[in-house]
Scaffold this active site. Sequence first.
Site, PDB file in Angstrom:
ATOM      1  N   LYS A  54       0.807  -0.888  -0.233  1.00 27.60           N
ATOM      2  CA  LYS A  54      -0.248   0.274  -0.091  1.00 27.60           C
ATOM      3  C   LYS A  54       0.947   1.580  -0.077  1.00 27.60           C
ATOM      4  CE  LYS A  54      -4.319  -2.439   2.280  1.00 27.60           C
ATOM      5  NZ  LYS A  54      -5.075  -2.999   3.206  1.00 27.60           N
ATOM      6  N   GLN A  98      -4.303  -1.456   9.428  1.00 31.09           N
ATOM      7  CA  GLN A  98      -3.916  -2.772   9.257  1.00 31.09           C
ATOM      8  C   GLN A  98      -5.212  -3.719  10.296  1.00 31.09           C
ATOM      9  OE1 GLN A  98      -3.921  -3.115   5.791  1.00 31.09           O
ATOM     10  NE2 GLN A  98      -3.971  -5.709   6.060  1.00 31.09           N
ATOM     11  N   ASP A 121     -10.796   3.092   3.772  1.00 30.98           N
ATOM     12  CA  ASP A 121     -11.519   1.715   3.783  1.00 30.98           C
ATOM     13  C   ASP A 121     -12.824   2.302   3.634  1.00 30.98           C
ATOM     14  OD1 ASP A 121      -9.414   0.052   3.300  1.00 30.98           O
ATOM     15  OD2 ASP A 121      -9.134   0.180   5.668  1.00 30.98           O
TER      16      ASP A 121
HETATM   17  N1  GUN Z   1      -6.735  -6.722   6.145  1.00 32.14           N
HETATM   18  C1  GUN Z   1      -7.157  -6.894   4.928  1.00 32.14           C
HETATM   19  N2  GUN Z   1      -7.955  -6.403   3.613  1.00 32.14           N
HETATM   20  C2  GUN Z   1      -8.115  -4.797   4.878  1.00 32.14           C
HETATM   21  C3  GUN Z   1      -8.476  -4.088   3.806  1.00 32.14           C
HETATM   22  O1  GUN Z   1      -8.939  -3.469   2.315  1.00 32.14           O
HETATM   23  N3  GUN Z   1      -8.828  -2.276   4.730  1.00 32.14           N
HETATM   24  C4  GUN Z   1      -7.935  -3.262   6.171  1.00 32.14           C
HETATM   25  N4  GUN Z   1      -7.412  -2.122   6.868  1.00 32.14           N
HETATM   26  N5  GUN Z   1      -7.758  -4.094   7.022  1.00 32.14           N
HETATM   27  C5  GUN Z   1      -7.210  -5.161   5.633  1.00 32.14           C
END
Ligand code: GUN
Length: 290
Positions: A54, A98, A121
């Site tokens: 990311k 995350q 998100d």
């Molecule tokens: N963990 C797995 N996928 C995601 C996501 O799209 N966003 C976040 N914040 N955590 C995750």
Amino acid sequence: MTAAIIDGKARAAALRAQVASAVAVLHAASGRVPGLAVVLVGEDPASSVYVRSKARATREAGMTSIEHRLPATASADELLALVAALNADPAVDGILVQLPLPKQIDERAVIQAIDPDKDVDGFHPVNAGRLATGIAGFVPCTPLGCLLLIRDVRPQLAGLEAVVIGRSNIVGKPMAQLLLAESCTVTTVHSRTRNAAAHVRAADIVVAAVGIPGLVTRDWIKPGASVIDVGINRTDAGLVGDVDFAGVSAVAGAITPVPGGVGPMTIACLIRNTYVSACRREGVTPDPAI
Ligand code: GUN
């Protein structure tokens, strides 16, 4: 019949390039560089890989990546204090904590502490409510990516039968809302559904997001259906989706592979949401093509 293979990697690369151009335009016009803050608590190996990807994608789009790492032993109060600081920081347009979080921290409380207007998100209940009621907000990245792939193969979505398998807050529920907003007739199939196969067999569009390797088999699929596989299951046979690719690709009209289908779209949509957030916060209309 052999299904068209939907190339999520190429589609994601195209979206990321579009966002990078739009970020350059925003910067030239306003001097503003969008910023995404990513918070990782603990050292879960899969989460560390995601967070690194990311951050790299953020920088490649010409945006600022702000990374925060807290130890696995961090308290909820420490994380909430960091979220409050990021909410207040004008250089931060997007905040991503995350998931999953260590068990001493209540995920819901953390998600609800994020400013909904920085919640790239799309997990905050305000954004879930906006999506459900047709107000512009942030849509979770994975279902948004799925919708972009679906639109490429099905430009006319109104009136189609769509089945979403799975009802998570992150994928299944927002996916169903997005398809409903596109005027599909939407059914959500889940672990308590009686005869899931019968529902799926009626579908023009199938989105599988349950985390059961190979659940969706060839006999579940209407000939010509578009099949989107969100599953990422690590098995002895390697990485597999929720769809039996070999069997289903013989009857479907289009199908996403695992890997290389939905996965790359998630990060591309995160970058997209961060750009949109920066535009909104700057009072500029985002590039409508994005
Ligand atoms: N963990 C797995 N996928 C995601 C996501 O799209 N966003 C976040 N914040 N955590 C995750």
